[in-house]
Design an enzyme around this catalytic site. Structure first.
Site, PDB file in Angstrom:
ATOM      1  N   ASP A   1       3.546  13.163  13.834  1.00 34.03           N
ATOM      2  CA  ASP A   1       3.607  13.182  12.438  1.00 34.03           C
ATOM      3  C   ASP A   1       2.136  13.079  11.766  1.00 34.03           C
ATOM      4  O   ASP A   1       1.962  12.527  10.930  1.00 34.03           O
ATOM      5  CB  ASP A   1       4.303  12.010  11.950  1.00 34.03           C
ATOM      6  CG  ASP A   1       4.705  12.236  10.535  1.00 34.03           C
ATOM      7  OD1 ASP A   1       4.810  13.306  10.041  1.00 34.03           O
ATOM      8  OD2 ASP A   1       5.005  11.044   9.793  1.00 34.03           O
TER       9      ASP A   1
ATOM     10  N   VAL B   1       3.830  -0.675   4.295  1.00 31.53           N
ATOM     11  CA  VAL B   1       2.353  -1.270   4.560  1.00 31.53           C
ATOM     12  C   VAL B   1       1.942  -2.213   3.612  1.00 31.53           C
ATOM     13  O   VAL B   1       1.978  -1.762   2.350  1.00 31.53           O
ATOM     14  CB  VAL B   1       1.659   0.013   4.990  1.00 31.53           C
ATOM     15  CG1 VAL B   1       0.026  -0.392   5.383  1.00 31.53           C
ATOM     16  CG2 VAL B   1       2.237   0.806   6.112  1.00 31.53           C
TER      17      VAL B   1
ATOM     18  N   LYS C   1       1.416  -3.505   8.597  1.00 31.86           N
ATOM     19  CA  LYS C   1       2.694  -2.550   8.891  1.00 31.86           C
ATOM     20  C   LYS C   1       4.121  -3.595   9.221  1.00 31.86           C
ATOM     21  O   LYS C   1       3.782  -4.071  10.244  1.00 31.86           O
ATOM     22  CB  LYS C   1       2.308  -1.456   9.566  1.00 31.86           C
ATOM     23  CG  LYS C   1       3.642  -0.456   9.716  1.00 31.86           C
ATOM     24  CD  LYS C   1       2.910   0.670  10.641  1.00 31.86           C
ATOM     25  CE  LYS C   1       3.698   1.696  10.150  1.00 31.86           C
ATOM     26  NZ  LYS C   1       3.214   3.056  10.874  1.00 31.86           N
TER      27      LYS C   1
ATOM     28  N   GLY D   1       6.708   4.075   3.720  1.00 35.31           N
ATOM     29  CA  GLY D   1       6.991   5.110   4.226  1.00 35.31           C
ATOM     30  C   GLY D   1       8.191   4.944   5.109  1.00 35.31           C
ATOM     31  O   GLY D   1       9.186   4.109   5.016  1.00 35.31           O
ATOM     32  N   ALA D   2       8.694   6.223   5.930  1.00 37.51           N
ATOM     33  CA  ALA D   2      10.146   6.198   6.565  1.00 37.51           C
ATOM     34  C   ALA D   2      10.076   5.261   7.625  1.00 37.51           C
ATOM     35  O   ALA D   2      11.005   4.988   8.216  1.00 37.51           O
ATOM     36  CB  ALA D   2      10.257   7.732   7.471  1.00 37.51           C
ATOM     37  N   TYR D   3       8.946   4.592   7.935  1.00 39.05           N
ATOM     38  CA  TYR D   3       8.919   3.639   9.155  1.00 39.05           C
ATOM     39  C   TYR D   3       8.826   2.150   8.633  1.00 39.05           C
ATOM     40  O   TYR D   3       8.626   1.301   9.293  1.00 39.05           O
ATOM     41  CB  TYR D   3       7.842   4.159  10.125  1.00 39.05           C
ATOM     42  CG  TYR D   3       7.764   5.393  10.312  1.00 39.05           C
ATOM     43  CD1 TYR D   3       8.853   6.288  10.967  1.00 39.05           C
ATOM     44  CD2 TYR D   3       6.643   6.200  10.227  1.00 39.05           C
ATOM     45  CE1 TYR D   3       8.653   7.842  11.089  1.00 39.05           C
ATOM     46  CE2 TYR D   3       6.411   7.548  10.518  1.00 39.05           C
ATOM     47  CZ  TYR D   3       7.705   8.075  10.905  1.00 39.05           C
ATOM     48  OH  TYR D   3       7.547   9.636  11.207  1.00 39.05           O
ATOM     49  N   GLY D   4       8.725   1.989   7.469  1.00 40.04           N
ATOM     50  CA  GLY D   4       8.558   0.835   6.890  1.00 40.04           C
ATOM     51  C   GLY D   4       7.567   0.382   5.844  1.00 40.04           C
ATOM     52  O   GLY D   4       7.170   1.626   5.533  1.00 40.04           O
TER      53      GLY D   4
ATOM     54  N   ILE E   1       0.792  -1.172   0.027  1.00 34.69           N
ATOM     55  CA  ILE E   1      -0.052   0.143   0.041  1.00 34.69           C
ATOM     56  C   ILE E   1       1.010   1.194   0.083  1.00 34.69           C
ATOM     57  O   ILE E   1       0.355   2.306  -0.627  1.00 34.69           O
ATOM     58  CB  ILE E   1      -0.807   0.088   1.238  1.00 34.69           C
ATOM     59  CG1 ILE E   1      -1.723  -1.177   1.145  1.00 34.69           C
ATOM     60  CG2 ILE E   1      -1.700   1.349   1.053  1.00 34.69           C
ATOM     61  CD1 ILE E   1      -2.658  -1.309   2.346  1.00 34.69           C
ATOM     62  N   GLY E   2       1.793   1.167   0.502  1.00 30.91           N
ATOM     63  CA  GLY E   2       2.935   2.365   0.917  1.00 30.91           C
ATOM     64  C   GLY E   2       3.903   1.909   1.329  1.00 30.91           C
ATOM     65  O   GLY E   2       4.272   1.049   2.210  1.00 30.91           O
TER      66      GLY E   2
END
Lengths: 265, 323
Positions: B162, B43, B59, B38-41, B35-36
């Site tokens: 955030d 999804v 996630k 991001g900076a955090y991993g 799905i996406g």
């Protein structure tokens, strides 16, 4: 969300039982593991919440795994180790192992393997997965304090009653009660038991309403006398096993016959 | 190791490591697509195989392990997320499950999967797909949802840090749910390992200036989002840290000297003495009460900003008529 309560049939048909460990033996293993967590915890000055959280993890863990596969003392160490992190009273793994070693026979400590710390680290991941990362656990202690605030009566007697109930909660950790009932219910039952044994009858309480038959109706719905007696019975059985009943009898100054009557509930 | 003769002889296994190889999870989720990232991993959209194929959002977070196993901060944060879930707040995304990647032997890191309910779209795509301006009633309802979610987090001492349209999910019924919170400390360690650009548009001045911050940061970000609900474009689309600060001061005015925080590397004199702009000109068509609310949130000093709870009690939400 995971659900952590089981009926008595589930508690008999555990992974250990399915691997050939009789129920009595499993209950002894559970008790020894819980007792070991309590002893290790108190030796390390960990608070009652951390200790109780560790014990609850321990009981939950063995609803999914067998004592045959996972030796109890190392699991117990790991439960206490993780509980320390969750309750913000962290202890170093190597320190827990050191205390464990001092409390166990060489043979029992042998189950920790060649590299005990690495074993605990590996077990931590298995434990986290098994308890489904559901780390925050509530205990009956807080409820005892909440309940006693509402009860009316002689302050000293109330104090004595809640203190006794508190020790019963400690004792209940060695049973599977935390796998059967929510902490609210256990707190009610053990306060009830303490009241009976200290001959203190709660006749009035703050916030009493006409529909209330007993003080606990204010806090938990649908508690039957049958349920209370069942919980008390489990704790008393544990006390007899721990041969502490004699001490309790003398401490609370009730006749032995009274106590036996309660044991025979 | 322990060839004991007791009744437990058969029960003892020499090493937990021996058995961990046997300990394998049956597959619970089937990954469908990303799905996406991001900076955090990453999804993933996934299917819950144990739950009649329900679609979930998974996630994946990498947690570096410490000498003492799972980091304390991560343990605490996950415990708290799990605990929050018991409240089932309508404006918070549901956390359905937490599990790990099963590589019990990897001593360096643990791959964690946080399984959330899957919500089709986020506010970012919702706004870009909106055919025209949102109705005043819709804006107010969404604003209230967002602030309720944030107030709930704050009441549990969680700072989101955030907040942005991308982290706000919009259900098919048009309700907003806050996502992507509660793992700030876990993320911090992972952030150092990745170099993904983080959007600055919703960042308050105290974060941009690098001073300590608290729940007030989320109120600032909320204000930027609320403004965006009205205009359907970002209020402060800065290109870099300094540019972001310039844009902020151009809008709310450069703060007076005595409000400038101490021990900041950025000098107040590096900014022109901007005069505050009239927010009504920046967000055309906004109603007076909505304007007053957003103004109360876009305040330079964090302690003078409205709290999320103040916002919920603002006349914008409590006074009836909407034109």
């Amino acid at each position: 969300m995971p659900y952590w309560y089981y009926d008595k049939k589930d508690l008999q048909n555990t992974p250990s039982y399915r691997e050939g460990i009789p129920n009595d033996t499993e209950n002894r293993y559970r008790k020894e593991g819980a007792r070991f967590i309590i002893d290790t915890g108190s030796k390390m000055d960990l608070g009652y919440n951390t200790v109780a959280t560790g014990v609850v993890y321990f009981h939950r863990f063995y609803m999914f795994h067998s004592f045959r596969t996972f030796p109890r003392y190392i699991t117990a160490c790991c439960c206490l180790f993780l509980a320390g992190k969750v309750e913000e009273t962290p202890k170093k793994c190597k320190d827990i192992i050191k205390v464990a070693k001092s409390l166990l026979t060489e043979q029992k400590f042998g189950t920790f393997g060649d590299d005990p710390k690495e074993e605990v680290m590996t077990l931590e991941r298995i434990l986290l997965q098994t308890i489904k990362f559901d780390l925050q656990v509530e205990h009956p202690y807080g409820y005892l304090l909440k309940y006693v605030k509402c009860l009316k009566g002689d302050k000293a007697k109330l104090q004595k009653m809640v203190q006794m109930a508190w020790t019963f909660v400690n004792d209940s950790l060695c049973t599977t009660l935390c796998l059967q009932w929510e902490p609210e219910v256990i707190a009610v039952a053990l306060m009830f038991l303490a009241g009976k044994l200290s001959k203190f009858e709660v006749v009035d309480w703050n916030g009493r309403q006409p529909k209330h038959n007993a003080w606990w109706d204010m806090f938990v719905e649908d508690i039957t006398m049958e349920l209370l007696e069942d919980i008390c019975h489990q704790v008393i059985t544990e006390l007899i096993g721990a041969t502490r009943i004699g001490k309790i009898v003398s401490k609370i100054n009730v006749g032995r016959s009274q106590c036996i009557k309660w044991i025979a509930l | 190791m322990s060839a004991s003769s007791s009744s437990q002889a058969a029960t003892t296994v020499t090493s937990v490591n021996d058995v961990s190889a046997l300990f394998q999870n049956e597959k619970k989720y089937e990954e469908l697509n990303i799905i996406g990232t991001g900076a955090y991993g990453t999804v993933y959209k996934a299917r819950d195989l144990h739950n009649s194929g329900q679609i979930v959002a998974m996630k994946k977070v990498r947690v570096p392990l410490t000498e003492d196993g799972m980091p304390l901060s991560t343990v605490r944060e996950i415990a708290l997320l799990r605990q929050l879930e018991a409240h089932r707040h309508p404006n918070i995304v549901r956390l359905l499950d937490v599990c790990h990647g099963g590589q019990a032997m990897d001593r360096e890191q643990l791959v964690l999967y946080l399984v959330f309910e899957h919500v089709e779209q986020d506010l970012d795509s919702y706004l870009s797909r909106a055919p025209g301006p949102l109705s005043q009633a819709r804006i107010r309802c969404m604003s209230y949802d967002i602030l309720s979610g944030i107030d709930f987090l704050h009441s549990h001492r969680i700072v989101h840090r955030d907040l942005k349209p991308h982290n706000l999910l919009v259900t098919s019924a048009g309700r907003v749910k806050v996502a992507d919170f509660g793992l700030a400390k876990t993320y911090d360690t992972e952030m150092k390992l990745t170099s993904v650009v983080v959007t600055l548009w919703y960042r308050p001045p105290e974060v941009l200036l690098g001073v300590s911050y608290n729940t007030a940061v989320d109120v600032w970000s909320c204000a930027c989002v609320l403004a965006q609900l009205h205009s359907r474009r970002a209020l402060l689309p800065g290109a870099a840290d300094t540019d972001q600060l310039h844009r902020i001061f151009r809008l709310i005015g450069r703060p007076p000297r005595e409000q400038w925080p101490e021990n900041v590397s950025v000098m107040i004199d590096s900014f022109p003495d901007y005069e505050p702009q009239d927010l009504a000109d920046v967000i055309p068509g906004i109603t007076p009460l909505a304007l007053d609310l957003i103004k109360g949130m876009l305040v330079f000093e964090p302690s003078k900003r409205l709290t999320a709870m103040d916002c919920l009690e603002h006349p914008y939400f409590t006074e009836e008529p909407l034109m």
